[in-house]
Write a protein that holds these residues in place. Sequence first.
Motif, PDB file in Angstrom:
ATOM      1  N   VAL A   1      47.207  47.299  33.913  1.00 20.25           N
ATOM      2  CA  VAL A   1      46.748  46.320  34.906  1.00 20.25           C
ATOM      3  C   VAL A   1      46.803  46.945  36.296  1.00 20.25           C
ATOM      4  CG1 VAL A   1      47.211  44.088  35.997  1.00 20.25           C
ATOM      5  CG2 VAL A   1      47.420  44.325  33.517  1.00 20.25           C
TER       6      VAL A   1
ATOM      7  N   ILE B   1      43.660  47.620  38.827  1.00 20.93           N
ATOM      8  CA  ILE B   1      43.607  47.056  40.179  1.00 20.93           C
ATOM      9  C   ILE B   1      43.350  48.170  41.192  1.00 20.93           C
ATOM     10  CG2 ILE B   1      44.984  45.936  41.980  1.00 20.93           C
ATOM     11  CD1 ILE B   1      46.303  44.275  39.682  1.00 20.93           C
ATOM     12  N   GLU B   2      44.029  49.301  41.018  1.00 24.39           N
ATOM     13  CA  GLU B   2      43.863  50.439  41.935  1.00 24.39           C
ATOM     14  C   GLU B   2      42.489  51.088  41.845  1.00 24.39           C
ATOM     15  OE1 GLU B   2      46.717  53.624  41.999  1.00 24.39           O
ATOM     16  OE2 GLU B   2      48.380  52.194  41.993  1.00 24.39           O
TER      17      GLU B   2
ATOM     18  N   LEU C   1      40.353  39.189  38.314  1.00 24.18           N
ATOM     19  CA  LEU C   1      41.536  38.820  37.525  1.00 24.18           C
ATOM     20  C   LEU C   1      41.558  37.319  37.304  1.00 24.18           C
ATOM     21  CD1 LEU C   1      43.430  40.933  39.913  1.00 24.18           C
ATOM     22  CD2 LEU C   1      44.154  41.094  37.570  1.00 24.18           C
TER      23      LEU C   1
END
Length: 156
Positions: A55, A59-60, A67
């Motif tokens: 996760v 996200i990075e 999300l």
Amino acid sequence: MSYKRRAPIAPFTLTTILAALFLAAVSFLAPAPSALADEAPPRVEGARTVDADGVLALIESTPTLVLFDNRREADFREGHIEGAIRLIDDDMTGPEVLAKLGAAPATPVLFYCNGPKCARAYNAARLAVGWGYTAVHYYYAGMGEWKAKGLPLAKP
């Protein structure tokens, strides 16, 4: 020329036919687990299962990632992953619901809930895959793992 006479076949009653149709319908609809299942399946066919590190990496590395927190309102208010949109699986009535929230079929999406004892993220990911979403991620371990790792929680 002789022939054997067969015993007459008992006619089906309307009740018998309706009962058979009901059982067929129930068995067809049964595969989806309830939101409060004993244990949600760890995989969704057509989706990628990720853990907390997965996760964070998504996200990075994926600025277009959407999300979805598939938990109840009270759980969401206690803390959620930063940037998550609360969308309970029961409210996912069609792909237009995801589209209104910024997720087109090619948009990377991630679904999570409270973890293995909650099947809401499983149900949501399965629906998205069924609607033709091609970059679906399923966070099976969910908030149980997230909190156990001491990862940050956002609050509304």
